[in-house]
Motif scaffolding. Structure first.
Motif, mmCIF file in Angstrom:
data_model
loop_
_atom_site.group_PDB
_atom_site.id
_atom_site.type_symbol
_atom_site.label_atom_id
_atom_site.label_comp_id
_atom_site.label_asym_id
_atom_site.label_seq_id
_atom_site.Cartn_x
_atom_site.Cartn_y
_atom_site.Cartn_z
ATOM 1 N N MET A 160 0.858 -1.210 -0.016
ATOM 2 C CA MET A 160 0.076 -0.113 -0.057
ATOM 3 C C MET A 160 0.973 1.248 -0.051
ATOM 4 S SD MET A 160 -2.941 0.757 -0.077
ATOM 5 C CE MET A 160 -3.984 2.323 0.423
ATOM 6 N N PHE A 161 1.899 1.167 0.778
ATOM 7 C CA PHE A 161 2.753 2.497 0.703
ATOM 8 C C PHE A 161 3.454 2.699 -0.736
ATOM 9 C CE2 PHE A 161 7.299 4.228 1.660
ATOM 10 C CZ PHE A 161 6.545 5.193 2.266
ATOM 11 N N LYS A 162 3.893 1.369 -1.384
ATOM 12 C CA LYS A 162 4.596 1.630 -2.631
ATOM 13 C C LYS A 162 3.414 2.339 -3.715
ATOM 14 C CE LYS A 162 7.613 -2.023 -2.392
ATOM 15 N NZ LYS A 162 8.112 -3.216 -3.024
ATOM 16 N N VAL A 163 2.150 1.985 -3.508
ATOM 17 C CA VAL A 163 1.296 2.486 -4.416
ATOM 18 C C VAL A 163 0.946 3.963 -4.200
ATOM 19 C CG1 VAL A 163 -1.173 2.629 -4.896
ATOM 20 C CG2 VAL A 163 -0.170 0.437 -4.789
ATOM 21 N N LEU A 164 0.855 4.430 -2.670
ATOM 22 C CA LEU A 164 0.781 5.909 -2.393
ATOM 23 C C LEU A 164 1.844 6.520 -2.680
ATOM 24 C CD1 LEU A 164 -1.062 7.780 -0.709
ATOM 25 C CD2 LEU A 164 0.220 7.151 1.537
ATOM 26 N N THR A 165 3.106 5.945 -2.522
ATOM 27 C CA THR A 165 4.355 6.704 -3.223
ATOM 28 C C THR A 165 4.244 6.961 -4.569
ATOM 29 O OG1 THR A 165 5.582 5.733 -1.128
ATOM 30 C CG2 THR A 165 6.974 6.504 -3.059
ATOM 31 N N SER A 166 3.955 6.017 -5.362
ATOM 32 C CA SER A 166 3.887 6.088 -6.903
ATOM 33 C C SER A 166 2.963 7.219 -7.290
ATOM 34 C CB SER A 166 3.467 4.787 -7.440
ATOM 35 O OG SER A 166 4.539 3.735 -7.263
ATOM 36 N N VAL A 167 1.770 7.193 -6.637
ATOM 37 C CA VAL A 167 0.792 8.026 -6.830
ATOM 38 C C VAL A 167 1.075 9.480 -6.567
ATOM 39 C CG1 VAL A 167 -1.622 8.619 -6.274
ATOM 40 C CG2 VAL A 167 -1.084 6.590 -6.884
ATOM 41 N N SER A 168 1.694 9.738 -5.398
ATOM 42 C CA SER A 168 2.304 11.126 -5.101
ATOM 43 C C SER A 168 3.491 11.512 -5.882
ATOM 44 C CB SER A 168 2.515 11.048 -3.615
ATOM 45 O OG SER A 168 3.646 10.193 -3.148
ATOM 46 N N ALA A 169 4.183 10.497 -6.383
ATOM 47 C CA ALA A 169 5.252 11.170 -7.227
ATOM 48 C C ALA A 169 4.731 11.312 -8.787
ATOM 49 C CB ALA A 169 6.340 9.830 -7.187
ATOM 50 N N ALA A 170 4.045 10.669 -9.147
ATOM 51 C CA ALA A 170 3.096 11.072 -10.398
ATOM 52 C C ALA A 170 2.628 12.282 -10.163
ATOM 53 C CB ALA A 170 2.298 10.021 -10.550
ATOM 54 N N MET A 171 2.062 12.591 -9.233
ATOM 55 C CA MET A 171 1.296 14.043 -9.182
ATOM 56 C C MET A 171 2.058 15.148 -8.672
ATOM 57 S SD MET A 171 -2.385 13.678 -8.610
ATOM 58 C CE MET A 171 -2.867 14.870 -7.175
ATOM 59 N N LEU A 172 3.365 14.751 -8.169
ATOM 60 C CA LEU A 172 4.285 15.687 -7.967
ATOM 61 C C LEU A 172 4.980 16.052 -9.157
ATOM 62 C CD1 LEU A 172 5.944 17.623 -5.953
ATOM 63 C CD2 LEU A 172 7.598 15.620 -5.771
ATOM 64 N N VAL A 173 5.260 15.160 -10.082
ATOM 65 C CA VAL A 173 5.973 15.384 -11.305
ATOM 66 C C VAL A 173 4.939 16.020 -12.453
ATOM 67 C CG1 VAL A 173 6.560 14.279 -13.446
ATOM 68 C CG2 VAL A 173 7.564 13.585 -11.228
ATOM 69 N N SER A 174 3.664 15.753 -12.238
ATOM 70 C CA SER A 174 2.672 16.390 -13.117
ATOM 71 C C SER A 174 2.469 17.959 -12.926
ATOM 72 C CB SER A 174 1.312 15.770 -12.950
ATOM 73 O OG SER A 174 1.257 14.404 -13.287
ATOM 74 N N ILE A 175 2.459 18.148 -11.643
ATOM 75 C CA ILE A 175 2.294 19.621 -11.020
ATOM 76 C C ILE A 175 3.432 20.333 -11.349
ATOM 77 C CG2 ILE A 175 2.075 21.030 -8.876
ATOM 78 C CD1 ILE A 175 0.163 18.798 -7.858
#
Length: 116
Positions: A1-16
């Protein structure tokens, strides 16, 4: 679960980050009449840049897409031929009759004529 949350937050950060960078770097243009008009050697355009769209062309294009999708539906039904011949023939007959009735309706209402 932590890996998914990290991946989603990294994707959001890169997009922003990319959206912010693009908005900072991009050159803003002022929308005025001269810049938005087509260029014809410095003179005012003689005709509109956008031509009206033909409704008849649109109808014929839609009809082409309908019959193109028909082929895409009929081809996989050939695979079911080896399972039950009667159900396949009945399904094909009903499907083709619906298409023929639709084509007849379009023909009667003169939707297939290019020019009026």
């Amino acid at each position: 679960m932590f890996k998914v949350l990290t991946s989603v937050s990294a994707a959001m950060l890169v997009s922003i980050l990319l959206m912010t960078l693009c908005s900072i770097i991009s050159k803003t243009t002022i929308m005025d009449r001269e810049k938005m008009s087509p260029f014809e050697c410095g003179f005012d355009p003689k005709s509109k840049a956008r031509l009206p769209f033909s409704l008849q062309f649109f109808l014929i294009a839609v009809l082409f897409l309908i019959f193109d999708i028909e082929i895409a539906i009929i081809l996989p039904l050939v695979i079911t031929l080896k399972t039950n011949l009667f159900s396949w023939a009945l399904t094909m007959a009903i499907f083709i009759m619906i298409l023929i009735v639709g084509l007849y309706y379009e023909w009667i209402n003169n939707m297939l004529e290019w020019a009026k």
